[in-house]
Design an enzyme around this catalytic site. Structure first.
Site, PDB file in Angstrom:
ATOM      1  N   SER A   1       0.849  -1.180   0.000  1.00  0.00           N
ATOM      2  CA  SER A   1       0.000   0.000   0.000  1.00  0.00           C
ATOM      3  C   SER A   1       0.884   1.229   0.000  1.00  0.00           C
ATOM      4  CB  SER A   1      -0.904  -0.004   1.236  1.00  0.00           C
ATOM      5  OG  SER A   1      -1.784   1.086   1.202  1.00  0.00           O
ATOM      6  N   GLY A   2       0.487   2.225  -0.750  1.00  0.00           N
ATOM      7  CA  GLY A   2       1.254   3.463  -0.746  1.00  0.00           C
ATOM      8  C   GLY A   2       1.205   4.224  -2.048  1.00  0.00           C
ATOM      9  N   GLY A   3       0.783   3.576  -3.127  1.00  0.00           N
ATOM     10  CA  GLY A   3       0.649   4.260  -4.413  1.00  0.00           C
ATOM     11  C   GLY A   3       1.944   4.862  -4.902  1.00  0.00           C
TER      12      GLY A   3
ATOM     13  N   LYS B   1      -4.648  -6.755   1.957  1.00  0.00           N
ATOM     14  CA  LYS B   1      -4.627  -5.637   1.014  1.00  0.00           C
ATOM     15  C   LYS B   1      -5.905  -5.600   0.184  1.00  0.00           C
ATOM     16  CE  LYS B   1      -3.171  -2.249  -1.528  1.00  0.00           C
ATOM     17  NZ  LYS B   1      -3.466  -0.897  -1.115  1.00  0.00           N
TER      18      LYS B   1
ATOM     19  N   HIS C   1      -8.537  -4.161   2.395  1.00  0.00           N
ATOM     20  CA  HIS C   1      -8.222  -2.732   2.542  1.00  0.00           C
ATOM     21  C   HIS C   1      -8.732  -1.953   1.330  1.00  0.00           C
ATOM     22  CE1 HIS C   1      -5.714   0.918   2.914  1.00  0.00           C
ATOM     23  NE2 HIS C   1      -5.416   0.710   1.653  1.00  0.00           N
ATOM     24  N   ASN C   2      -8.472  -2.452   0.133  1.00  0.00           N
ATOM     25  CA  ASN C   2      -8.945  -1.777  -1.080  1.00  0.00           C
ATOM     26  C   ASN C   2     -10.468  -1.720  -1.125  1.00  0.00           C
ATOM     27  OD1 ASN C   2      -6.346  -1.359  -1.926  1.00  0.00           O
ATOM     28  ND2 ASN C   2      -6.412  -2.828  -3.608  1.00  0.00           N
TER      29      ASN C   2
ATOM     30  N   GLU D   1     -11.608   0.928   1.193  1.00  0.00           N
ATOM     31  CA  GLU D   1     -11.246   2.236   0.632  1.00  0.00           C
ATOM     32  C   GLU D   1     -12.195   2.633  -0.505  1.00  0.00           C
ATOM     33  OE1 GLU D   1      -6.967   4.077   0.289  1.00  0.00           O
ATOM     34  OE2 GLU D   1      -7.302   2.647  -1.356  1.00  0.00           O
ATOM     35  N   TYR D   2     -12.575   1.686  -1.344  1.00  0.00           N
ATOM     36  CA  TYR D   2     -13.527   1.976  -2.424  1.00  0.00           C
ATOM     37  C   TYR D   2     -14.884   2.368  -1.850  1.00  0.00           C
ATOM     38  CZ  TYR D   2     -10.059  -0.369  -5.388  1.00  0.00           C
ATOM     39  OH  TYR D   2      -8.911  -0.742  -6.024  1.00  0.00           O
TER      40      TYR D   2
ATOM     41  N   LYS E   1      -9.599  -2.609 -10.951  1.00  0.00           N
ATOM     42  CA  LYS E   1      -8.603  -3.667 -11.043  1.00  0.00           C
ATOM     43  C   LYS E   1      -9.154  -4.992 -10.523  1.00  0.00           C
ATOM     44  CE  LYS E   1      -4.685  -0.559 -10.618  1.00  0.00           C
ATOM     45  NZ  LYS E   1      -3.536  -0.173  -9.822  1.00  0.00           N
TER      46      LYS E   1
END
Length: 163
Positions: free
Chosen positions: A4-6, A58, A61-62, A65-66, A143
């Site tokens: 994570s961190g982009g 992860k 987490h995504n 976040e979405y 994704k």
């Protein structure tokens, strides 16, 4: 290893969520700790267990976040369409929310984004000084991790209505 961190993480270290055999973690730990971002005086890395646990974390987490981004988008729409607020006024609302119980990186940057103007770089043509958010196409891609999180929640019998 979940990562994570982009773009910022790619430049200055990411949050790493390794998993797999414990002996592999011990062997890779120095390298991963050196590559990770740091916060609160330590590396942003934690061994999360066997198998693909890091990737699983992860993925979840995504998905969360979405859901947060969807709620932010809906709040923005209500502020504009129902409340009649300008982007600048909506930005003030998000900034105020980011100072209270809704404090999060996504809420904070939404305030900044809503204040951003379309300004071309020096020497470029086409700057309009309009609010940049009003010039962005209202569409998004995927994704797959959000969909996978919803599918996994359904398989586990876990309610995930916000997603």
């Amino acid at each position: 290893c979940g990562i994570s961190g982009g773009a910022t993480g790619a430049r200055s270290g990411a949050c790493l969520m390794p998993s797999g055999p414990p002996e592999a973690w011990e062997r890779m730990r120095p390298l991963l700790e050196a590559a990770a971002a740091t916060a609160a005086g330590g590396p942003c890395v934690a061994y999360l267990g066997p198998g693909a646990a890091g990737n699983y974390v992860k993925m979840v987490h995504n998905g969360i976040e979405y859901a947060d981004m969807q709620l932010i988008g809906e709040a923005y729409h209500l502020l504009r369409a129902v409340g009649g607020l300008s982007n600048r006024e909506a930005a003030r609302a998000f900034t105020r929310w980011a100072r209270g119980p809704l404090d999060s990186y996504l809420v904070e940057i939404t305030g900044h984004i809503l204040r951003t103007k379309d300004e071309a770089a020096p020497g470029q043509k086409g700057a309009s000084s309009q609010d940049l958010v009003d010039l962005i196409l209202d569409s998004c891609g995927s994704k797959g991790t959000g969909k996978w999180t919803v599918q996994e929640a359904a398989e586990q019998g876990f309610p995930a209505a916000a997603m």
